[in-house]
Design a protein around this motif. Structure first.
Motif, mmCIF file in Angstrom:
data_model
loop_
_atom_site.group_PDB
_atom_site.id
_atom_site.type_symbol
_atom_site.label_atom_id
_atom_site.label_comp_id
_atom_site.label_asym_id
_atom_site.label_seq_id
_atom_site.Cartn_x
_atom_site.Cartn_y
_atom_site.Cartn_z
ATOM 1 N N GLY A 210 -11.932 2.343 -3.295
ATOM 2 C CA GLY A 210 -11.240 1.271 -3.992
ATOM 3 C C GLY A 210 -10.007 1.717 -4.759
ATOM 4 O O GLY A 210 -9.444 0.947 -5.522
ATOM 5 N N TYR A 211 -9.581 2.951 -4.556
ATOM 6 C CA TYR A 211 -8.373 3.407 -5.237
ATOM 7 C C TYR A 211 -7.149 2.908 -4.494
ATOM 8 O O TYR A 211 -7.143 2.865 -3.257
ATOM 9 C CB TYR A 211 -8.336 4.939 -5.294
ATOM 10 N N ASN A 212 -6.097 2.570 -5.268
ATOM 11 C CA ASN A 212 -4.839 2.205 -4.633
ATOM 12 C C ASN A 212 -4.083 3.502 -4.319
ATOM 13 O O ASN A 212 -3.339 4.025 -5.134
ATOM 14 C CB ASN A 212 -4.026 1.310 -5.573
ATOM 15 N N ARG B 88 -9.578 5.656 -0.461
ATOM 16 C CA ARG B 88 -9.224 4.273 -0.176
ATOM 17 C C ARG B 88 -10.487 3.409 -0.147
ATOM 18 O O ARG B 88 -10.538 2.323 -0.702
ATOM 19 C CB ARG B 88 -8.473 4.183 1.154
#
Lengths: 311, 416
Positions: free
Chosen positions: A202-204, A199
């Motif tokens: 920057g990953y959804n 998270r």
């Protein structure tokens, strides 16, 4: 993963070639068991995407398997629909169901995820059992004909249907293998290892999990379509908790996160169930002992045990 | 090749060896044993019933020395786990690998529907001693399947008629297990009861996984003349207990189908079951000589009184051997064997005289029974007999079949 792929490819090809080569000399009963193993292997592999690669233990995976099987059973018996329509309808039904359930289930993790998927699975079971006008309830829908693909061989015979299932299983292995080896698959593994880190990077995370959930449901649906054709019969048994648990056990036995492990796990359970029970009524005891043995001595499944030794 | 690949290959070889081992064909010379394949739930929730089914079958085969028409009989038993998918796989095993001449057994209605197309495709003579779902011999009959047991609404049609003619009960509440067997049993009762001028004033459906009956039983209308109940196994035991503890016993008389007080559960019941009036094509307390002999022999073998599951499988085994005798032991001629199976007509089964109708269902006596305590033990005392009851009761089969199958909502509950 990418480094190991040649080995896996060789393995799959040799096993498939062996199975295909031996098949014509097999009597029809072992052949039908082998067919069953191929179909269930797709279900186990689809669950592995969730359990092994994303770290989401689902106890309701039979739901997607079941809705697809029901879609095929209803379309073939009520409308005499052809194979292509049934295949698409089955897979789409499963995918849509997974997309709906995923919205509810993905919020949770761990035990809570387990409980929510269990509850959602029971909803589908309840529908199958109680929506009698559509599903025939407890009696199930029988008389699903084998598909007519316009080939010179009728799929009513055990041998052509085995080759058909083998081809389908290979397609599933190939597609699932590509998915888990892709950057998307890598991010899933990342989420499994550390959700918070992914998270922060920057990953959804939610979207990744949601997509994995839908993909798993879709392939379970593919397996369900074949299952309806294989058995010619669909009933609430196909969507009940026991079926979900069995799929989970196949993955655990074979080795979560290895894709081929769960496929082998599926095959082993299908054969163990039908092979051992010929010789003893106490076969459940033996199956139980195998499970306990695997958990004690190979907690990462059979594939995990092999892997540890080879690395 | 990595060791991983080698491991995968080793596994594959092992599996294929397993398959090859499975495939070792047994010799099937003409004049070898006659093979009967028998499906029974020997593990899982229904294993007690499965044991009764197997004991009944074995009892008869042992009585004739496992031999008929000069050939040995080989009984091949497979466990269905009470699961239809497993039953179907085992049926394939029995026919494809063991090359049985006759397929028999099965417990769940869904198993019956699943085996139907299989038996038709394989052209294998098949008998259903237990599976009772109406449509198996009504709207979806199979040429290759002969039912040697009964169908769900066969006996409840009779009870509806009996209640009208012999009691003052005109408003009855139905309390039943919420699945096809419950619906069909209630439907049969409702049809004859309402045609005779009675009213079903309520239908309370109880889910199969219920642990507490109180919320359901508190709904039962206390001004109903009687309650008609349909349960089996563990549910029947729970229902009886809670019918008493919820203050219904003694206030609202209890009527039931046969399985609610079947001998498979009756010995575990107490005084709460006394006085229940039920209906079935059998009772272990039937006084005809064949049944007296059978009940004694069964008790000696199994250590318990015979349930209907035991009797129907005993009768089924005799039915099959009578058909084999009729074709002179030539079971390889499947068409002839099927014809013979459909022609069996005997007057002295434990349950009484039986013959078969054109749809493949037995025409037989239906007994109205009452739970009484005799010699310290509960039994279903028979006090009224409807002779030669067909699955269509007294209706014309063609007109009967035009109506829908009895379900949760059919016949509709007009007086609810």
């Amino acid at each position: 993963m990418t480094r190991r792929r040649p080995g896996m490819l060789v393995g799959v090809t040799v096993v498939a070639a062996l199975a295909a080569g031996v098949a014509p000399w097999l009597p029809s009963y072992p052949l039908t068991l082998l067919t069953q193993a191929m179909i269930v292997a797709i279900l186990a592999m689809s669950l592995d995407v969730l359990l092994g690669f994303t770290g989401l233990p689902s106890l309701g995976h039979a739901a997607y398997f079941g809705v697809a099987a029901y879609a095929v059973a209803i379309l073939t018996t009520e409308r005499q629909s052809g194979f292509v329509l049934c295949l698409i309808a089955g897979i789409v039904t499963a995918a849509v169901t997974a997309a709906l359930f995923g919205l509810i289930a993905i919020r949770a993790t761990g035990t809570y995820f387990l409980m929510i998927t269990l509850a959602l699975g029971m909803v589908v079971w309840g529908l199958a059992f109680r929506w009698v006008s559509l599903t025939k309830g407890d009696n199930g829908i029988s008389g699903v004909p084998r598909p007519d693909l316009g080939l010179p061989w009728s799929l009513w015979g055990p041998l052509p249907f085995f080759y058909f299932s083998l081809a389908c299983a290979l397609v599933a292995i190939l597609l699932l293998g590509l998915i888990v080896a892709s950057p998307f698959g890598m991010s899933l593994k990342g989420i499994r290892e550390s959700e918070s880190r992914m998270r922060i990077l920057g990953y959804n995370v939610w979207l990744h999990k949601y997509l994995a959930f839908i993909i798993a449901g879709t392939f379970a649906g593919f397996s369900g379509v074949l299952w309806a054709y294989y058995n010619g019969f669909v009933s609430p048994v196909d969507v009940q908790l026991v079926t979900s648990v069995e799929a989970l056990l196949m993955v655990a036995l074979g080795g979560p996160g290895t894709l081929l492990g769960p496929a082998a796990g599926a095959a082993i359970i299908v054969f163990l169930k039908n092979f051992v029970s010929v010789y003893t009524k106490r076969w459940l005891l033996i199956l139980g002992a195998v499970y306990i043995g695997v958990i004690l001595f190979a907690p990462r499944g059979l594939a995990g045990a092999f892997h540890r030794r080879s690395s | 090749m990595s060791r991983r690949t080698i491991a995968v290959l080793a596994l594959a070889t092992f599996l294929l060896a397993l398959v090859a081992g499975l495939g070792t064909e047994t010799a099937r010379a003409q004049g070898g044993p006659i093979k009967i394949g028998f499906l029974s739930p020997l593990t899982g929730a229904a294993s007690a019933l499965g044991k009764d089914m197997l004991n009944g079958t074995e009892l008869y085969l042992d009585e004739i020395g496992r031999q008929v028409a000069g050939r040995k009989i080989e009984l091949i038993v497979e466990d269905t786990e009470g699961n239809t998918q497993t039953a179907l796989t085992k049926a394939r095993k029995l026919v494809d690998q063991d090359h049985v001449h006759i397929l028999s057994g099965g417990l769940l209605a869904s198993t019956g529907y699943a085996i139907h197309p299989f038996a038709e495709a394989q052209k294998i003579p098949t008998t259903y001693p237990v599976m009772s779902s109406d449509d198996l011999t009504q709207r979806k009959p199979a040429k290759w399947v002969v039912r040697t047991g009964w169908n769900s609404s066969q006996s409840t049609h009779a009870l509806g008629d009996w209640v009208i003619k012999n009691t003052k009960y005109r408003k009855v509440a139905a309390v039943a297990a919420d699945y096809a067997f419950g619906w069909e049993s209630v439907g049969g009762f409702q049809r004859t009861f309402e045609e005779g001028g009675g009213q079903i004033v309520q239908k309370v459906w109880i889910p199969l996984n219920t642990n507490d009956f109180a919320p359901f039983l508190s709904q039962v209308k206390r001004d109903a003349d009687a309650v008609f109940a349909v349960f089996f196994g563990k549910l029947a035991l729970q229902f009886m207990k809670e019918y008493e503890s919820n203050g219904l016993r003694g206030r609202v008389p209890l009527l039931s189908n046969g399985t609610t007080v079947d001998e498979s559960v009756l010995p575990q019941m107490g005084d709460e079951a006394l006085g229940t009036i039920s209906t079935l094509h059998y009772s272990a307390a039937l006084e005809n000589p064949t049944n007296q002999r059978f009940a004694k022999a069964f008790e000696a073998k199994a250590g318990k009184i015979p349930s209907y599951y035991a009797e129907t499988c005993y009768t089924n085994a005799r039915w099959i051997t009578e058909a084999i005798k009729a074709v002179g032991g030539k079971v390889e001629d499947r068409e002839a064997l099927l014809v013979a199976l459909r022609k069996v007509e005997l007057k002295d089964f434990p349950r009484g005289p039986v013959k078969i109708d054109t749809f493949g269902n037995p025409v037989q006596n239906v007994y109205i029974r009452k739970v009484e305590r005799v010699g310290g033990k509960l039994q279903n005392t028979v006090f009224f007999t409807y002779p030669n009851v067909s699955q269509f009761w007294k209706y014309n089969p063609e007109e009967f079949l035009k109506l829908p199958l009895y379900t949760r909502d059919y016949p509709p509950c007009k007086s609810c």
